[in-house]
Design a protein around this motif. Structure first.
Motif, PDB file in Angstrom:
ATOM      1  N   SER A  61      31.231   4.410 -91.541  1.00 14.73           N
ATOM      2  CA  SER A  61      30.463   5.508 -90.923  1.00 14.73           C
ATOM      3  C   SER A  61      29.241   5.900 -91.744  1.00 14.73           C
ATOM      4  O   SER A  61      28.685   6.979 -91.545  1.00 14.73           O
ATOM      5  CB  SER A  61      31.364   6.731 -90.740  1.00 14.73           C
ATOM      6  N   ASN A 104      26.042   6.964 -89.915  1.00 16.40           N
ATOM      7  CA  ASN A 104      26.116   8.334 -89.393  1.00 16.40           C
ATOM      8  C   ASN A 104      25.917   9.358 -90.501  1.00 16.40           C
ATOM      9  O   ASN A 104      25.262  10.385 -90.302  1.00 16.40           O
ATOM     10  CB  ASN A 104      27.464   8.573 -88.708  1.00 16.40           C
ATOM     11  N   LYS A 132      22.229   9.505 -91.066  1.00 18.46           N
ATOM     12  CA  LYS A 132      21.519  10.198 -89.987  1.00 18.46           C
ATOM     13  C   LYS A 132      21.685  11.712 -90.100  1.00 18.46           C
ATOM     14  O   LYS A 132      20.727  12.469 -89.884  1.00 18.46           O
ATOM     15  CB  LYS A 132      22.031   9.720 -88.626  1.00 18.46           C
ATOM     16  N   ILE A 133      22.896  12.151 -90.435  1.00 19.18           N
ATOM     17  CA  ILE A 133      23.160  13.583 -90.548  1.00 19.18           C
ATOM     18  C   ILE A 133      22.414  14.174 -91.739  1.00 19.18           C
ATOM     19  O   ILE A 133      21.776  15.233 -91.631  1.00 19.18           O
ATOM     20  CB  ILE A 133      24.682  13.828 -90.641  1.00 19.18           C
ATOM     21  N   ASP A 171      17.497   2.401 -89.508  1.00 21.65           N
ATOM     22  CA  ASP A 171      18.937   2.376 -89.726  1.00 21.65           C
ATOM     23  C   ASP A 171      19.337   1.559 -90.946  1.00 21.65           C
ATOM     24  O   ASP A 171      20.167   1.988 -91.754  1.00 21.65           O
ATOM     25  CB  ASP A 171      19.652   1.827 -88.492  1.00 21.65           C
ATOM     26  N   LYS A 186      21.137   3.207 -94.287  1.00 25.60           N
ATOM     27  CA  LYS A 186      22.453   2.825 -94.797  1.00 25.60           C
ATOM     28  C   LYS A 186      22.365   2.394 -96.258  1.00 25.60           C
ATOM     29  O   LYS A 186      23.242   2.717 -97.071  1.00 25.60           O
ATOM     30  CB  LYS A 186      23.048   1.706 -93.950  1.00 25.60           C
ATOM     31  N   PHE A 201      30.860  13.043 -89.567  1.00 26.63           N
ATOM     32  CA  PHE A 201      30.282  11.696 -89.464  1.00 26.63           C
ATOM     33  C   PHE A 201      31.094  10.769 -88.563  1.00 26.63           C
ATOM     34  O   PHE A 201      30.590   9.752 -88.098  1.00 26.63           O
ATOM     35  CB  PHE A 201      30.149  11.076 -90.858  1.00 26.63           C
ATOM     36  N   ILE A 227      27.570  13.543 -82.058  1.00 21.60           N
ATOM     37  CA  ILE A 227      26.527  13.381 -83.080  1.00 21.60           C
ATOM     38  C   ILE A 227      25.134  13.372 -82.459  1.00 21.60           C
ATOM     39  O   ILE A 227      24.244  14.102 -82.933  1.00 21.60           O
ATOM     40  CB  ILE A 227      26.792  12.122 -83.931  1.00 21.60           C
TER      41      ILE A 227
END
Length: 255
Positions: free
Chosen positions: A77, A80, A83-84, A96, A100, A221, A228
């Protein structure tokens, strides 16, 4: 322990009776809930920002035996997570793959700006009577656990051990999870009041402060479906207001 644990496995026996617990073996159980002794920590022990999940879910807990330490936290995850954190202004808004990679680097950096872990450092599980098995995830997991006497005791022990005496540099705690109708936010506020007595006050519906640290709750997440994207403001949805509140509180805490 006085302050945040260092990167790696964490020595803690506060919740376990008898002799020292065996890592990822010793359990403490009460009715339909149990914890397994496997506390872990990532990142800096002297951070500006502490990022906490609730507990290791089944993906993370299942990886302990055969996965390098730096790859366990938020396994599966991390995009995510990125992104958060980007949405609230803690990491850059990038593509992306790069996002990561940034999260991977932050997790492994034991001298950086961030500390990563969970509110309950050990794995929390609930007995599923229908499946006749123990589950580490599911609807209402966060607020239901901290709403029990057992959960209250474990949460208080963990917060007392790791969140009472924070480094002077630490200004912000980011908590993944809102709970059903913000129940997790409310229970976490009460917990901080108990373990860190002070002038706690609400900033908005997802953030509170004792004028030394600010705690900000963000979307979890591992949330499923549109939760989300809605929180991120990708869709026209009222849940996006919580994302905006979190961003505002983070900015104020670090300004």
């Amino acid at each position: 322990m006085d302050g945040l644990p260092k990167h790696g496995r964490v020595e803690c026996r506060r919740c376990f009776s008898g002799c020292g617990p065996q890592f990822d073996v010793t359990k403490e159980q009460n009715d339909n809930w149990r914890i397994t002794s496997n506390p872990l920590s990532w990142g800096s022990a002297e951070p500006e920002v502490v990022v906490l999940g609730f507990s290791k879910g089944p993906t993370q807990a299942g990886a302990l035996a055969n996965t390098p330490h730096d790859e366990i936290a938020y396994k599966g995850s991390r995009l995510n997570v990125g992104k958060i954190l980007a949405h609230v202004g803690l990491v850059p808004q990038v593509g992306d793959n790069q996002l990561k990679q940034i999260v991977d680097q932050m997790m492994a950096d034991d001298g950086g700006r961030f500390h990563f872990g969970s509110l309950i450092r050990c794995t929390v599980e609930r007995f599923d009577h229908k499946a006749q098995d123990w589950k580490g995830s599911g609807g209402g997991m966060l607020d239901k656990f901290v709403g029990t006497d057992f959960g209250q005791r474990i949460a208080k022990n963990c917060a007392t051990e790791f969140l009472t005496h924070l480094p002077d540099r630490t200004k912000l705690i980011v908590m993944f999870g809102l709970g059903t109708k913000q129940n997790y936010v409310t229970e976490a506020f009460k917990l901080f009041e108990r373990v860190r007595p002070g002038p706690w006050h609400w900033i908005n519906e997802v953030a509170y402060s004792d004028s030394i640290i600010t705690v900000v709750h963000v979307e979890h997440f591992a949330s499923q479906g549109a939760l989300i994207p809605n929180w991120l403001g990708k869709n026209s949805h009222e849940r996006s207001k919580f994302g905006m509140m979190a961003r505002s509180a983070v900015k104020d805490a670090l300004s």
